[in-house]
Scaffold this motif. Structure first.
Motif, mmCIF file in Angstrom:
data_model
loop_
_atom_site.group_PDB
_atom_site.id
_atom_site.type_symbol
_atom_site.label_atom_id
_atom_site.label_comp_id
_atom_site.label_asym_id
_atom_site.label_seq_id
_atom_site.Cartn_x
_atom_site.Cartn_y
_atom_site.Cartn_z
ATOM 1 N N GLY A 43 0.830 -1.201 0.000
ATOM 2 C CA GLY A 43 0.000 0.000 0.000
ATOM 3 C C GLY A 43 0.862 1.247 0.000
ATOM 4 O O GLY A 43 1.825 1.348 -0.750
ATOM 5 N N PHE A 44 0.535 2.175 0.876
ATOM 6 C CA PHE A 44 1.287 3.425 0.967
ATOM 7 C C PHE A 44 1.017 4.092 2.315
ATOM 8 O O PHE A 44 0.004 3.845 2.959
ATOM 9 N N THR A 45 1.950 4.927 2.727
ATOM 10 C CA THR A 45 1.831 5.703 3.959
ATOM 11 C C THR A 45 1.596 7.151 3.591
ATOM 12 O O THR A 45 2.255 7.683 2.697
ATOM 13 N N VAL A 46 0.651 7.780 4.280
ATOM 14 C CA VAL A 46 0.407 9.208 4.100
ATOM 15 C C VAL A 46 0.683 9.890 5.431
ATOM 16 O O VAL A 46 0.194 9.460 6.481
ATOM 17 N N ALA A 47 1.485 10.953 5.396
ATOM 18 C CA ALA A 47 1.743 11.784 6.565
ATOM 19 C C ALA A 47 1.168 13.163 6.278
ATOM 20 O O ALA A 47 1.309 13.678 5.167
ATOM 21 N N GLY A 48 0.523 13.755 7.253
ATOM 22 C CA GLY A 48 -0.087 15.063 7.060
ATOM 23 C C GLY A 48 0.297 16.049 8.138
ATOM 24 O O GLY A 48 0.602 15.669 9.272
ATOM 25 N N LEU A 69 -7.611 15.188 6.238
ATOM 26 C CA LEU A 69 -6.579 15.584 5.280
ATOM 27 C C LEU A 69 -5.905 14.362 4.667
ATOM 28 O O LEU A 69 -5.822 14.235 3.441
ATOM 29 N N ILE A 70 -5.438 13.430 5.502
ATOM 30 C CA ILE A 70 -4.717 12.280 4.943
ATOM 31 C C ILE A 70 -5.665 11.291 4.268
ATOM 32 O O ILE A 70 -5.286 10.654 3.297
ATOM 33 N N MET A 107 -3.639 25.597 16.062
ATOM 34 C CA MET A 107 -3.264 24.253 16.456
ATOM 35 C C MET A 107 -2.663 23.547 15.252
ATOM 36 O O MET A 107 -3.211 23.608 14.154
ATOM 37 N N ASN A 108 -1.523 22.901 15.456
ATOM 38 C CA ASN A 108 -0.840 22.138 14.420
ATOM 39 C C ASN A 108 -0.842 20.676 14.822
ATOM 40 O O ASN A 108 -0.535 20.341 15.966
ATOM 41 N N VAL A 109 -1.186 19.810 13.883
ATOM 42 C CA VAL A 109 -1.211 18.374 14.136
ATOM 43 C C VAL A 109 -0.458 17.663 13.022
ATOM 44 O O VAL A 109 -0.674 17.944 11.846
ATOM 45 N N ASN A 110 0.427 16.758 13.398
ATOM 46 C CA ASN A 110 1.095 15.868 12.457
ATOM 47 C C ASN A 110 0.536 14.473 12.672
ATOM 48 O O ASN A 110 0.552 13.966 13.800
ATOM 49 N N CYS A 111 0.021 13.862 11.610
ATOM 50 C CA CYS A 111 -0.553 12.528 11.728
ATOM 51 C C CYS A 111 -0.069 11.661 10.575
ATOM 52 O O CYS A 111 0.435 12.174 9.569
#
Length: 117
Positions: A43-48, A69-70, A107-111
């Motif tokens: 598959g694939f990984t998505v980082a947002g 978003l992701i 607010m900033n979020v990394n997921c």
């Protein structure tokens, strides 16, 4: 004492904001958020990196926004390759880090999530 207080304030502000955490080449959305995609064996990984103004802090809203978003990026990416993927709920997505700037109330979020075909 004044220098110590100034240093403490700078450290406090630096700790409240997060930098994007990407797995590939960053792609900006028209809203100004970013995501990146990296292929895996199945598959694939998505980082947002998602940002939103929050007068009243709500980590939940930021986590949901980053997940949307992701998931949108994953849905488009899979469709372009003729595949489909299951989209996770926000509880299943890895929250890499998050923070809220106390001055701007952004607010900033990394997921991140790895999607399977």
């Amino acid at each position: 004492m004044r220098k110590l207080l100034s240093l403490w304030f700078i450290v406090l502000l630096a700790g409240c904001s997060t930098k994007p955490s990407h797995v590939g080449e960053p792609i900006k959305t028209k809203e100004g958020d970013e995501f990146s995609i990296q292929n895996t064996e199945q598959g694939f990984t998505v980082a947002g990196h998602y940002s939103e103004y929050q007068f009243v802090r709500s980590s939940h809203d930021g986590f949901v926004g980053c997940t949307q978003l992701i998931n949108n990026a994953a849905k488009d990416y899979a469709a372009k390759s003729g595949q489909s993927v299951s989209l996770p709920k926000w509880e299943d997505v890895t929250i890499v880090d998050h923070g809220r700037d106390i001055i701007t109330a952004i607010m900033n979020v990394n997921c991140e999530y790895t999607y399977q075909y």
